[in-house]
Design a protein around this motif. Structure first.
Motif, short mmCIF file in Angstrom:
data_model
loop_
_atom_site.label_atom_id
_atom_site.label_comp_id
_atom_site.label_asym_id
_atom_site.label_seq_id
_atom_site.Cartn_x
_atom_site.Cartn_y
_atom_site.Cartn_z
N LEU A 78 0.84 -1.20 0.00
CA LEU A 78 0.00 0.00 0.00
C LEU A 78 0.87 1.25 0.00
N VAL A 79 0.50 2.21 -0.84
CA VAL A 79 1.24 3.48 -0.92
C VAL A 79 0.79 4.44 0.17
N ASP A 80 -0.51 4.48 0.42
CA ASP A 80 -1.06 5.42 1.41
C ASP A 80 -0.96 4.81 2.80
N LEU A 81 0.12 5.12 3.49
CA LEU A 81 0.33 4.53 4.81
C LEU A 81 -0.50 5.21 5.89
N VAL A 82 -0.76 6.50 5.71
CA VAL A 82 -1.54 7.24 6.71
C VAL A 82 -3.02 7.04 6.43
N ARG A 83 -3.75 6.50 7.38
CA ARG A 83 -5.17 6.24 7.23
C ARG A 83 -5.95 7.04 8.26
N LYS A 84 -7.14 7.48 7.89
CA LYS A 84 -8.02 8.23 8.78
C LYS A 84 -9.37 7.54 8.85
N PRO A 85 -10.00 7.57 10.01
CA PRO A 85 -11.37 7.02 10.09
C PRO A 85 -12.28 7.76 9.13
N PRO A 86 -13.22 7.08 8.47
CA PRO A 86 -14.12 7.76 7.53
C PRO A 86 -14.99 8.79 8.24
N SER A 87 -15.26 9.89 7.53
CA SER A 87 -16.09 10.95 8.11
C SER A 87 -17.56 10.56 8.14
N SER A 88 -17.92 9.56 7.33
CA SER A 88 -19.30 9.06 7.34
C SER A 88 -19.27 7.57 7.02
N THR A 89 -20.31 6.88 7.39
CA THR A 89 -20.36 5.43 7.18
C THR A 89 -20.45 5.07 5.70
N SER A 90 -20.88 6.03 4.87
CA SER A 90 -21.03 5.75 3.44
C SER A 90 -19.77 6.07 2.63
N GLN A 91 -18.79 6.69 3.27
CA GLN A 91 -17.58 7.08 2.56
C GLN A 91 -16.73 5.85 2.26
N ILE A 92 -16.36 5.69 0.99
CA ILE A 92 -15.53 4.55 0.57
C ILE A 92 -14.06 4.89 0.77
N GLN A 93 -13.35 4.01 1.44
CA GLN A 93 -11.93 4.20 1.69
C GLN A 93 -11.13 3.53 0.57
N THR A 94 -10.34 4.32 -0.13
CA THR A 94 -9.54 3.78 -1.23
C THR A 94 -8.06 3.99 -0.95
N SER A 95 -7.24 3.20 -1.62
CA SER A 95 -5.79 3.32 -1.48
C SER A 95 -5.14 2.91 -2.78
N ARG A 96 -3.95 3.45 -3.02
CA ARG A 96 -3.14 3.02 -4.15
C ARG A 96 -2.13 1.98 -3.67
N ALA A 97 -1.67 1.17 -4.60
CA ALA A 97 -0.73 0.11 -4.21
C ALA A 97 0.24 -0.17 -5.34
N LEU A 98 1.40 -0.69 -4.97
CA LEU A 98 2.44 -1.08 -5.92
C LEU A 98 2.59 -2.60 -5.90
N VAL A 99 2.95 -3.17 -7.04
CA VAL A 99 3.19 -4.61 -7.10
C VAL A 99 4.36 -4.96 -6.18
N ARG A 100 4.21 -5.99 -5.39
CA ARG A 100 5.26 -6.40 -4.47
C ARG A 100 6.38 -7.11 -5.22
N ALA A 101 7.60 -6.66 -5.01
CA ALA A 101 8.75 -7.27 -5.68
C ALA A 101 9.12 -8.58 -4.99
N GLY A 102 9.76 -9.45 -5.74
CA GLY A 102 10.22 -10.71 -5.17
C GLY A 102 10.09 -11.84 -6.15
N PRO A 103 10.59 -13.02 -5.80
CA PRO A 103 10.57 -14.17 -6.72
C PRO A 103 9.16 -14.67 -6.98
#
Length: 232
Positions: A78-103
């Motif tokens: 995950l790129v977005d390490l800082v997370r905040k509680p949603p301001s409303s129950t209907s708010q969708i929490q999204t994040s960007r991510a990078l492919v994990r390196a390795g074999p």
């Protein structure tokens, strides 16, 4: 002790990394990715490893070492390490991510048919011989390639200059080069000729090219990448 809070990620957008299989059919399908301990000198092998001929590899599974972890296709960071509680129950929490390196579980290239080349370009910097040494050892000792590792001399012009024939790199040849300064392949600026470089790659059936250098060098590497795609 701590306080439980409601923080979650509903959706993750994974940044795509183009896979070689998109452009070149996989030759290693079905070939499991193991580390192989093969060499011609005990100094080039991990301590306690047997000294074997490459023909002995398939006869003794003890010469294959499993990686500590094999990466799955959907594993990510995950790129977005800082997370905040949603301001409303209907708010969708999204994040960007990078492919994990390795074999990965399977290889893309078949080690039995791999030829590789290493070139250093531009100005000198510390550690170039270490990089050349570790790439060479990894290709032979970990991946057990059966082809040749070419050391391209004098930068990009070494792909075509008759006065700078390539060096055949082996574990025994690179064993002590990390004690030397500079680069055993020597280096230079300029000399980039895409047509002649592609000619070398095709003539010697190079499947892996390792380009070591700075910004200008890697702009050239990208042009080689594009040139290879045009020949597919």
């Amino acid at each position: 002790k701590g306080t439980r809070i409601s923080v979650k990620v509903d959706e993750v957008y994974l940044w795509e990394v183009e896979h070689l299989g998109k452009f070149f059919p996989s030759e290693g399908k079905g070939i499991e990715n193991h580390m192989h301990h093969v060499g011609d000198t005990s100094q080039s092998l991990p301590k306690g490893s047997p000294i074997l001929k490459s023909t002995d590899i398939d006869k003794n599974d003890n010469n294959k070492t499993q990686y500590n972890a094999i990466m799955g296709a959907d594993e990510c960071i995950l790129v977005d390490l800082v997370r905040k509680p949603p301001s409303s129950t209907s708010q969708i929490q999204t994040s960007r991510a990078l492919v994990r390196a390795g074999p990965r579980r399977e290889l893309h290239f078949n080690p039995a048919s791999v030829n590789a080349a290493i070139v250093t370009c531009g100005g000198l910097c510390p550690g170039l011989n270490n990089v050349i040494r570790e790439i060479t050892n990894a290709l032979y000792h970990l991946y057990n390639i059966q082809g040749t590792v070419f050391g391209i001399r004098g930068g990009y012009k070494g792909f075509y200059d008759p006065e700078l024939p390539p060096i055949k790199l082996t574990p025994s040849f690179v064993e002590n080069i990390h004690h030397q300064g500079g680069t055993i392949l020597t280096s230079s600026r300029g000399g980039f000729d895409l047509e002649k470089i592609l000619g070398f790659i095709q003539k010697y059936k190079i499947k892996q090219l390792f380009v070591i250098g700075g910004d200008g060098t890697h702009r050239g590497a990208y042009r080689i990448h594009e040139g290879c795609l045009e020949t597919v």
